[in-house]
Design a protein around this motif. Structure first.
Motif, mmCIF file in Angstrom:
data_model
loop_
_atom_site.group_PDB
_atom_site.id
_atom_site.type_symbol
_atom_site.label_atom_id
_atom_site.label_comp_id
_atom_site.label_asym_id
_atom_site.label_seq_id
_atom_site.Cartn_x
_atom_site.Cartn_y
_atom_site.Cartn_z
ATOM 1 N N PRO A 222 -4.008 12.778 1.828
ATOM 2 C CA PRO A 222 -4.886 11.998 2.705
ATOM 3 C C PRO A 222 -4.018 11.111 3.609
ATOM 4 N N VAL A 223 -4.073 11.367 4.897
ATOM 5 C CA VAL A 223 -3.198 10.619 5.816
ATOM 6 C C VAL A 223 -4.005 10.050 6.988
ATOM 7 N N GLY B 166 -3.377 2.060 8.261
ATOM 8 C CA GLY B 166 -2.013 1.520 8.233
ATOM 9 C C GLY B 166 -1.951 0.087 8.726
ATOM 10 N N ALA B 167 -3.022 -0.673 8.481
ATOM 11 C CA ALA B 167 -3.109 -2.033 9.040
ATOM 12 C C ALA B 167 -2.028 -2.964 8.498
ATOM 13 N N LYS C 152 1.844 5.738 9.798
ATOM 14 C CA LYS C 152 2.672 5.238 8.685
ATOM 15 C C LYS C 152 3.410 6.389 8.000
ATOM 16 N N GLU C 153 2.712 7.526 7.875
ATOM 17 C CA GLU C 153 3.267 8.667 7.137
ATOM 18 C C GLU C 153 4.436 9.332 7.863
ATOM 19 N N LEU D 232 -10.333 6.119 0.479
ATOM 20 C CA LEU D 232 -9.567 7.243 -0.087
ATOM 21 C C LEU D 232 -10.482 8.288 -0.716
ATOM 22 N N ALA E 187 -11.828 10.392 1.962
ATOM 23 C CA ALA E 187 -10.793 11.274 2.534
ATOM 24 C C ALA E 187 -10.622 12.513 1.646
ATOM 25 N N ASP F 56 2.436 7.186 0.988
ATOM 26 C CA ASP F 56 3.173 5.909 1.081
ATOM 27 C C ASP F 56 3.672 5.419 -0.272
HETATM 28 P P1 UTP Z 1 -4.047 2.773 1.882
HETATM 29 O O1 UTP Z 1 -4.792 2.050 0.848
HETATM 30 O O2 UTP Z 1 -2.565 2.565 1.921
HETATM 31 O O3 UTP Z 1 -4.724 2.463 3.281
HETATM 32 O O4 UTP Z 1 -4.364 4.306 1.700
HETATM 33 P P2 UTP Z 1 -4.158 2.588 4.756
HETATM 34 O O5 UTP Z 1 -5.344 2.564 5.639
HETATM 35 O O6 UTP Z 1 -3.231 3.737 4.928
HETATM 36 O O7 UTP Z 1 -3.272 1.290 4.947
HETATM 37 P P3 UTP Z 1 -3.726 -0.227 5.205
HETATM 38 O O8 UTP Z 1 -4.353 -0.696 3.927
HETATM 39 O O9 UTP Z 1 -4.671 -0.214 6.377
HETATM 40 O O10 UTP Z 1 -2.434 -0.897 5.516
HETATM 41 C C1 UTP Z 1 -3.623 5.149 0.837
HETATM 42 C C2 UTP Z 1 -3.555 6.525 1.479
HETATM 43 O O11 UTP Z 1 -4.864 7.026 1.690
HETATM 44 C C3 UTP Z 1 -5.065 7.379 3.040
HETATM 45 C C4 UTP Z 1 -4.006 6.601 3.814
HETATM 46 O O12 UTP Z 1 -3.640 7.281 5.002
HETATM 47 C C5 UTP Z 1 -2.855 6.491 2.830
HETATM 48 O O13 UTP Z 1 -1.978 7.599 2.900
HETATM 49 N N1 UTP Z 1 -6.444 7.032 3.449
HETATM 50 C C6 UTP Z 1 -6.977 5.820 3.158
HETATM 51 C C7 UTP Z 1 -7.188 7.965 4.155
HETATM 52 O O14 UTP Z 1 -6.712 9.090 4.430
HETATM 53 N N2 UTP Z 1 -8.450 7.636 4.553
HETATM 54 C C8 UTP Z 1 -9.014 6.441 4.271
HETATM 55 O O15 UTP Z 1 -10.180 6.217 4.644
HETATM 56 C C9 UTP Z 1 -8.245 5.500 3.548
#
Ligand code: UTP
Length: 294
Positions: free
Chosen positions: A11-12, A16-17, A28-29, A112, A115, A134
């Motif tokens: 899930p990407v 990435g806030a 981020k990925e 998540l 996703a 991550d």
């Molecule tokens: P994170 O909890 O790290 O969230 O998600 P995020 O959105 O990447 O980062 P912040 O919190 O805004 O900084 C863990 C993984 O799940 C994916 C993210 O891309 C990350 O690899 N994810 C999360 C999704 O694919 N979709 C979502 O709705 C949430």
């Protein structure tokens, strides 16, 4: 014998806030650790564990993540003309021969759990793995391969766990633990982001899962949990009467690369993990850095 999963979901599609502004235009990925982006380390870990089908859940705004694994004809042509075989080899980006790649869009970052639900048609009715890119785990034997070995004996839903300090329980899914047999822990409950006062343990779920396909039906209830997001932890907990859950205490060092400090630490560790001769210059620089900035 439990059916061996062959499909792995990445899930990407998150925002990435926590890594802004670096993640404003670059996912981020795709941030690098040592010489390759995070997504490639994750794909290599899955390939090492024998996975053959790689499924990316991407956001409409982050399509470049899966594009990292597309052919790059302009580079191929130029490098072939220069007979640069070493660089041509690197263009494979860690994919094993015969790998199958799929991409599915998560239109909105609803969490998540949502996703993972987006990958339901590509996964079908079989067990599958999930890697959160991550969370980088450094060990001779990849975290997912360690889990698969244990899963052969347990089946069920399995989550990788690590002990975190009490004040950090509110950042993770936390398990309530029962009997432990080697690295495998019977899970008696799961709760997403509990406060230190209410956390059932300090065993936090990190970004590696082996899941049964029944999870998709549970996720399709679109139940919102912590942070008003659809959480995979809640779906695993809701299924507990039907599907057993196991924690897996992996070996290795985990780096939380969703945060700048974690990514920096991973870069130092991965940079130093080659043989001593090749890392002499980096070690000298780090010594200087500690003297001047420490
Ligand atoms: P994170 O909890 O790290 O969230 O998600 P995020 O959105 O990447 O980062 P912040 O919190 O805004 O900084 C863990 C993984 O799940 C994916 C993210 O891309 C990350 O690899 N994810 C999360 C999704 O694919 N979709 C979502 O709705 C949430």
């Amino acid at each position: 014998m439990n059916q061996r999963p062959t499909k792995v979901v990445f899930p990407v599609a998150g925002l990435g806030a926590r890594f802004l502004p670096a993640t404003k235009a670059v996912a981020k990925e795709l941030l690098p650790v040592a010489d390759r982006p995070l997504i490639q380390w994750a794909v290599e870990e899955a390939a090492e564990a024998g996975f053959e089908h790689f499924i990316f859940v991407t956001s409409p705004h982050k399509s470049a993540v899966a594009a990292h694994f597309d052919p790059a004809p302009h580079l191929q042509e130029n490098l072939s003309a220069r007979d640069n075989q070493a660089a041509l080899e690197l263009l494979k980006a860690g994919l094993p021969d015969g790998a199958k790649i799929d991409e599915v869009e998560q239109a909105e970052p609803l969490g998540l759990g949502h996703a993972i639900w987006c990958a339901r048609e590509l996964v079908g009715n079989e067990p599958f793995a999930v890697i959160l890119v991550d969370d980088l785990v450094h060990h001779e034997t990849g975290c997912l391969q360690q889990m698969l070995q244990a899963y052969r004996g347990t089946g069920g839903n399995m989550v990788a766990v690590e002990t975190v300090p009490p004040e950090d329980t509110q950042k993770y899914g936390i398990i309530a633990s029962g009997r432990q047999n080697g690295a495998v822990i019977d899970v008696t409950g799961l709760v997403e982001k509990p406060s230190p006062e209410t956390a059932p343990s300090q065993l936090a779920i990190i970004g590696r899962y082996i899941l049964q396909p029944e999870i998709f039906a549970t996720l399709s209830a679109f139940k919102k949990g912590a942070g008003n997001e659809i959480q995979i932890t809640d779906a695993i907990a809701d299924l507990m009467g039907d599907v057993s859950v196991y924690g897996f205490a992996f070996q290795g060092t985990r780096f939380d690369c969703g945060m700048p400090d974690g990514l920096l630490a991973a870069n130092v560790a991965y940079g130093l993990s080659k043989d001593r001769e090749k890392t002499a210059e980096l070690r000298r620089k780090l010594q200087l850095i500690l003297e001047n900035f420490g």
